[in-house]
Design a protein around this motif. Structure first.
Motif, PDB file in Angstrom:
ATOM      1  N   GLY A   1       0.802   4.119  -2.919  1.00  0.00           N
ATOM      2  CA  GLY A   1       0.601   5.532  -2.578  1.00  0.00           C
ATOM      3  C   GLY A   1       1.746   6.399  -3.067  1.00  0.00           C
ATOM      4  O   GLY A   1       1.539   7.462  -3.667  1.00  0.00           O
TER       5      GLY A   1
ATOM      6  N   SER B   1       0.829  -1.218   0.000  1.00  0.00           N
ATOM      7  CA  SER B   1       0.000   0.000   0.000  1.00  0.00           C
ATOM      8  C   SER B   1       0.855   1.256   0.000  1.00  0.00           C
ATOM      9  O   SER B   1       0.512   2.252  -0.643  1.00  0.00           O
TER      10      SER B   1
ATOM     11  N   GLN C   1       1.885   6.553  -6.867  1.00  0.00           N
ATOM     12  CA  GLN C   1       0.811   7.420  -7.362  1.00  0.00           C
ATOM     13  C   GLN C   1       1.206   8.891  -7.191  1.00  0.00           C
ATOM     14  O   GLN C   1       1.049   9.703  -8.093  1.00  0.00           O
TER      15      GLN C   1
END
Ligand code: ADP
Ligand code: ZN
Ligand code: MG
Length: 279
Positions: free
Chosen positions: A149, A145, A152
């Motif tokens: 993140g 995760s 991105q």
């Protein structure tokens, strides 16, 4: 001997280098980078043949060095060295091309592609802007995760020039990293100790004196040569197994926070090196 020193601000470093140059009877001409407007032609510039680049801006130092080289000046460091050191992807490539040991790393150009490669390689990994300094935005990724993140963020913020993912092996250091100063040859170093894994002195790491062993000195000299730097601060990472890897090469040596601990006469050494350069 005349030396032209280009600066952004006269920080502690620039003042000390200036003093050291004047003590060596150099005639120093100061130029603030923001004042320089230079024609893009091969006509000689009004300044001297040897330029010491102390601009704090990568954009300014890189372009100014390139322009002044065409105008016949010998710039320390060269535009090629500034370009390579100013970009961690180009630095890693230069080190790889010269067989200098470093953490494994990869570059990717799209979010999912980078996340997939991180997943394939395994955690933890480090990501950092290809262009950056003072430990800013250096991040450790522990799992999927965080990878999603951060990737991105990398690809959805900033401009087109920022849209490249640089991912590196995380090196579990023993509470410090090492910095070796090279001016043609290794002249000394510091250990930067921190509770935090990011050991920049700008981020609160404490500099300590460190007797540079011959093997570290040789490695730092090879790294500086690989990126074409005359004067450099080479950052080394030590693994728990005692293996030494080159993390990055800094082309504009800063020492205000570390000089009293290092007990290396860096301003005098920089002045000596620059005064000895042949135009
Ligand atoms: P900067 O140019 O901002 O100083 P660095 O690549 O030197 O960027 O990273 C800053 C600090 O983060 C390093 O001095 C080191 O302490 C830590 N660091 C960076 N990359 C790694 C890595 N791959 N493994 C472990 N620590 C790292
Ligand atoms: Zn750096
Ligand atoms: Mg660094």
């Amino acid at each position: 001997k005349r030396i032209d020193l280009i600066y952004t601000r006269l920080r502690t470093e620039e003042r000390m280098i200036l003093d050291a140059l004047r003590k060596r009877e150099c005639e120093v001409q100061l130029h603030q980078d923001s004042d320089l407007v230079l024609s893009l032609d091969a006509e000689r510039w009004s300044g001297g043949n040897v330029v010491l680049m102390r601009s704090m801006s990568l954009t300014r130092s890189r372009y100014l060095a390139a322009i002044l080289e065409v105008k016949g000046a010998r710039v320390v460091n060269s535009s090629q060295a500034i370009t390579t050191c100013g970009d961690k992807i180009l630095t890693n490539l230069a080190l790889a091309a010269h067989g200098v040991p470093m953490p494994w790393s990869f570059a990717g150009f799209e979010e999912e592609a980078c996340v997939a490669e991180i997943e394939r390689r395994g955690y933890p990994v480090v990501t950092k802007p290809a262009v950056g300094s003072w430990g800013r935005m250096v991040a450790r990724i522990e799992g999927r995760s965080a990878a999603e993140g951060l990737m991105q963020m990398r690809f959805e913020t900033g401009g087109a020039q920022d849209h490249v993912g640089l991912v590196q092996q995380y090196i579990d250091k023993p509470g410090y990293d090492l910095r070796v100063y090279v001016m043609g040859r290794a002249v000394g170093g510091i250990r930067r100790r921190s509770e935090h894994w990011v050991t920049n002195t700008a981020r609160g790491a404490v500099p300590e004196r460190y007797e540079v062993p011959e093997s570290h000195a040789k490695l730092a000299e090879r790294a500086a040569a690989a990126v074409g730097a005359d004067i450099a601060a080479v950052d080394l990472l030590e693994t728990r197994e005692g293996e030494i890897l080159v993390n990055e090469v800094n082309h504009c040596v800063e020492f205000a926070r570390s000089i009293e601990f290092a007990r290396i006469p860096l301003p005098e050494l920089i002045a000596e090196y620059t005064a000895g350069v042949h135009p």
